[in-house]
Design a protein around this motif. Structure first.
Motif, PDB file in Angstrom:
ATOM      1  N   ASP A   1      54.860 -85.443  66.207  1.00 22.86           N
ATOM      2  CA  ASP A   1      55.735 -85.958  67.262  1.00 22.86           C
ATOM      3  C   ASP A   1      55.902 -87.462  67.244  1.00 22.86           C
ATOM      4  O   ASP A   1      56.971 -87.976  67.518  1.00 22.86           O
ATOM      5  N   GLU A   2      54.830 -88.166  66.930  1.00 19.68           N
ATOM      6  CA  GLU A   2      54.809 -89.603  67.160  1.00 19.68           C
ATOM      7  C   GLU A   2      55.563 -90.412  66.109  1.00 19.68           C
ATOM      8  O   GLU A   2      56.213 -91.391  66.380  1.00 19.68           O
ATOM      9  N   ARG A   3      55.431 -89.985  64.844  1.00 23.34           N
ATOM     10  CA  ARG A   3      56.013 -90.794  63.772  1.00 23.34           C
ATOM     11  C   ARG A   3      57.039 -89.964  63.017  1.00 23.34           C
ATOM     12  O   ARG A   3      57.053 -88.736  63.135  1.00 23.34           O
ATOM     13  N   PRO A   4      57.889 -90.608  62.221  1.00 24.63           N
ATOM     14  CA  PRO A   4      58.832 -89.827  61.408  1.00 24.63           C
ATOM     15  C   PRO A   4      58.055 -88.945  60.443  1.00 24.63           C
ATOM     16  O   PRO A   4      57.040 -89.391  59.888  1.00 24.63           O
ATOM     17  N   PRO A   5      58.472 -87.715  60.244  1.00 29.11           N
ATOM     18  CA  PRO A   5      57.732 -86.822  59.346  1.00 29.11           C
ATOM     19  C   PRO A   5      57.704 -87.380  57.919  1.00 29.11           C
ATOM     20  O   PRO A   5      58.646 -88.016  57.485  1.00 29.11           O
ATOM     21  N   GLU A   6      56.581 -87.107  57.244  1.00 27.98           N
ATOM     22  CA  GLU A   6      56.462 -87.612  55.864  1.00 27.98           C
ATOM     23  C   GLU A   6      57.196 -86.710  54.896  1.00 27.98           C
ATOM     24  O   GLU A   6      57.080 -85.488  54.945  1.00 27.98           O
ATOM     25  N   LEU A   7      57.922 -87.333  53.971  1.00 24.88           N
ATOM     26  CA  LEU A   7      58.623 -86.559  52.949  1.00 24.88           C
ATOM     27  C   LEU A   7      57.618 -86.136  51.886  1.00 24.88           C
ATOM     28  O   LEU A   7      56.606 -86.820  51.676  1.00 24.88           O
ATOM     29  N   PRO A   8      57.865 -85.005  51.214  1.00 23.12           N
ATOM     30  CA  PRO A   8      56.863 -84.542  50.248  1.00 23.12           C
ATOM     31  C   PRO A   8      56.716 -85.498  49.061  1.00 23.12           C
ATOM     32  O   PRO A   8      57.659 -86.196  48.706  1.00 23.12           O
ATOM     33  N   GLU A   9      55.537 -85.454  48.477  1.00 27.73           N
ATOM     34  CA  GLU A   9      55.280 -86.303  47.317  1.00 27.73           C
ATOM     35  C   GLU A   9      56.227 -85.933  46.177  1.00 27.73           C
ATOM     36  O   GLU A   9      56.462 -84.745  45.920  1.00 27.73           O
ATOM     37  N   GLY A  10      56.783 -86.916  45.541  1.00 30.83           N
ATOM     38  CA  GLY A  10      57.680 -86.653  44.404  1.00 30.83           C
ATOM     39  C   GLY A  10      59.133 -86.500  44.819  1.00 30.83           C
ATOM     40  O   GLY A  10      60.041 -86.493  43.991  1.00 30.83           O
ATOM     41  N   PHE A  11      59.372 -86.369  46.159  1.00 27.38           N
ATOM     42  CA  PHE A  11      60.750 -86.166  46.631  1.00 27.38           C
ATOM     43  C   PHE A  11      61.612 -87.400  46.340  1.00 27.38           C
ATOM     44  O   PHE A  11      62.746 -87.291  45.878  1.00 27.38           O
ATOM     45  N   GLY A  12      61.034 -88.577  46.597  1.00 25.23           N
ATOM     46  CA  GLY A  12      61.769 -89.830  46.375  1.00 25.23           C
ATOM     47  C   GLY A  12      62.244 -89.927  44.935  1.00 25.23           C
ATOM     48  O   GLY A  12      63.415 -90.264  44.669  1.00 25.23           O
ATOM     49  N   ALA A  13      61.363 -89.582  44.012  1.00 20.33           N
ATOM     50  CA  ALA A  13      61.724 -89.674  42.582  1.00 20.33           C
ATOM     51  C   ALA A  13      62.775 -88.619  42.238  1.00 20.33           C
ATOM     52  O   ALA A  13      63.747 -88.894  41.523  1.00 20.33           O
ATOM     53  N   ALA A  14      62.601 -87.405  42.787  1.00 21.29           N
ATOM     54  CA  ALA A  14      63.531 -86.309  42.449  1.00 21.29           C
ATOM     55  C   ALA A  14      64.944 -86.599  42.961  1.00 21.29           C
ATOM     56  O   ALA A  14      65.926 -86.146  42.360  1.00 21.29           O
ATOM     57  N   ALA A  15      65.036 -87.343  44.083  1.00 24.29           N
ATOM     58  CA  ALA A  15      66.362 -87.600  44.670  1.00 24.29           C
ATOM     59  C   ALA A  15      66.810 -89.037  44.418  1.00 24.29           C
ATOM     60  O   ALA A  15      67.780 -89.490  45.040  1.00 24.29           O
ATOM     61  N   ALA A  16      66.116 -89.726  43.550  1.00 17.28           N
ATOM     62  CA  ALA A  16      66.385 -91.159  43.350  1.00 17.28           C
ATOM     63  C   ALA A  16      67.850 -91.406  43.022  1.00 17.28           C
ATOM     64  O   ALA A  16      68.448 -90.699  42.208  1.00 17.28           O
ATOM     65  N   GLY A  17      68.420 -92.399  43.719  1.00 18.75           N
ATOM     66  CA  GLY A  17      69.796 -92.798  43.417  1.00 18.75           C
ATOM     67  C   GLY A  17      70.852 -91.948  44.086  1.00 18.75           C
ATOM     68  O   GLY A  17      72.026 -92.314  44.104  1.00 18.75           O
ATOM     69  N   ARG A  18      70.488 -90.816  44.653  1.00 21.07           N
ATOM     70  CA  ARG A  18      71.540 -90.009  45.290  1.00 21.07           C
ATOM     71  C   ARG A  18      71.132 -89.432  46.642  1.00 21.07           C
ATOM     72  O   ARG A  18      71.883 -88.655  47.234  1.00 21.07           O
TER      73      ARG A  18
END
Ligand code: UDP
Length: 470
Positions: A325-342
């Motif tokens: 509830d308190e903070r923005p939910p954490e995105l899964p590990e590796g998600f940033g790299a998998a979606a990089a640039g788009r």
């Protein structure tokens, strides 16, 4: 804009005031404030009553007067879940008598135009009772679709004919009396932990309408002509005229333009990011202000987006994931790299601007009514994943009635998500292209209804005349 804009006076409209009381949730506050802008543009003076909980920012609406009703919602009630919160809010308002006091003081104010009526959210019977006690007429704003309005008034029939309570075996059964709905599209109170509370919320909206001098609906003749005709046939003989004035977010163009009704700060950085994307390439993803997902569903959404190969803008607001509830939910590990640039993730977006952006080609939505209207108005086809309440019926209309979207049914699973996204976003050849074409045609029809002389503009003119006659 049709009707008398500005301060009124020549037509006598400058001599009346109306009070408005929204339910303090984003999806209800926005249309009420938009209605306020449209009434002000017709020369009425408008006072908005509001709770301290989720209070609107008066500085953003310089043409409106605001009156806080103190302690209308106690802290314990604010912490309760959606439906329980609405019931607690009504109970607190009735017990404190403060809405009545606020209305009485507005009615007695010297040097102010006459208070003609109170417009209340359909779920606020306590405000209606307070007005009735003072002899002040009321009108009810319904923030959902006309289809949903009819559906909520049909629960006796749905039980009587055996559609409800639903069972595993009747979920696919079409509801002959309410096409194109199926049993699975119904909000079924018996499936809630407290069946009584679920039924109560349905009763509220029905009762407030029956006790009112008019029903205001945030929809358009262009979208729901059949449903509106049936509503008119039912209500008009009872002296409760309905007014289809939507989409409200585009009705107050001019006087109310540019006033954001968002309770949360919108991250405008994503608009610059959209500027750099190809036309029609981006999927916008948002589940509104209330819907929540489990951590597992959140992960399936994330990986479905990542593996779709499409650019996306995803609203991950605080509280979206159950248990965080308190903070923005954490995105899964590796998600940033998998979606990089788009991929771009924001906490809260300027949604109307996003949907109007040429880079956006699809909207994955929870089928909230405001989001649906905003998408329809911009001709953006939808991937609908309704969760509860009226969202279920709206998702069905999007897919089967207007055919401007696809329904994502069953469990949220990354493979199904990826397939649905590809179908929605595919180019002109396939089903996605056909949907895009229909969304473009529907957009034109809906836009005409809020243009000068359009059906919704005419309905607001009639609404103002009606208010002045009360
Ligand atoms: N909204 C927004 N930014 C976001 C997501 C949503 O401004 O990032 C707005 C959206 O434009 C809409 C409202 O929040 O007007 C959501 O209302 P809706 O009826 O669609 O859903 P609810 O939040 O009531 O479930």
């Amino acid at each position: 804009m049709a009707g008398g804009a500005g301060g009124g006076g020549a037509d006598g409209r400058g001599t009346a005031r109306v009070a408005l009381f929204p339910l303090p949730f984003q999806g209800h506050i926005s249309p009420m404030l938009q209605l306020a802008g449209a009434l002000r543009a017709r020369g009425l003076a408008v006072t908005v009553l509001h709770t301290a909980f989720n209070a609107p920012d008066p500085a953003r609406h310089p043409g409106l007067a605001f009156v806080a009703v103190p302690d209308a919602i106690p802290e314990a009630a604010a912490a309760a879940n959606g439906i329980a919160k609405i019931l607690a809010l009504n109970a607190a308002m009735e017990a404190s008598g403060r809405v009545r006091a606020a209305l009485a003081s507005l009615m007695a104010a010297e040097g102010q135009p006459r208070l003609a009526c109170l417009v209340l959210d359909s779920t606020l019977p306590a405000a209606q009772k307070a007005a009735a006690g003072l002899g002040l007429p009321t009108l009810v704003l319904h923030t959902g679709s006309a289809a949903c309005f009819r559906l909520f008034r049909s629960y006796d029939m749905l039980h009587h004919r055996g559609y409800l309570p639903s069972t595993e075996s009747n979920l696919d059964m079409p509801i002959e009396e309410l096409p194109p709905l199926k049993v699975s599209d119904l909000f079924d109170p018996s499936k809630l932990p407290s069946k009584e509370i679920g039924q109560k919320i349905l009763d509220l909206a029905t009762e407030t309408t029956t006790s009112s001098s008019g029903a205001i609906l945030n929809t358009s003749e262009a979208l729901e002509p059949h449903e509106l005709k049936l509503i008119r046939d039912e209500l008009a003989p009872k002296g409760i005229p309905p007014f289809a004035v939507g989409p409200l977010h585009k009705l107050a163009a001019g006087d109310g333009a540019g006033e954001t009704t968002s309770l949360l700060e919108q991250d405008r950085g994503c608009v610059e990011w959209l500027d750099a994307q190809a036309p029609g390439s981006v999927l916008y993803v948002s589940f509104g202000s209330v819907a929540r997902v489990t951590r597992d569903e959140f992960l399936e959404v994330a990986w479905g987006l990542a593996s779709s190969g499409r650019p996306f803008l995803w609203v991950v607001r605080r509280g979206l994931v159950l248990g965080v509830d308190e903070r923005p939910p954490e995105l899964p590990e590796g998600f940033g790299a998998a979606a990089a640039g788009r991929g771009r993730v924001v906490e809260w977006a300027p949604q109307q601007e996003v949907l109007a952006h040429p880079a956006v080609g699809g909207f994955w939505t929870h089928s909230g009514w405001n989001s649906t209207l905003e998408s329809v108005y911009e001709g953006v086809p939808m991937l609908s994943r309704p969760q509860f309440g009226d969202q279920l019926a709206t998702g069905r209309y999007v897919a089967d009635s207007w055919k401007v979207g696809v329904l994502l049914e069953g469990a949220v699973e990354r493979g199904a998500v990826e397939t649905a996204i590809r179908k929605l976003m595919e180019d002109e050849e396939g089903e996605g292209g056909a949907m895009r074409g229909r969304a473009g045609a529907l957009k034109e029809k809906v836009r005409m209804s809020v243009e000068r002389g359009g059906s919704s503009q005419q309905a607001v003119d009639k609404l103002v005349d009606h208010m002045l006659s009360l």
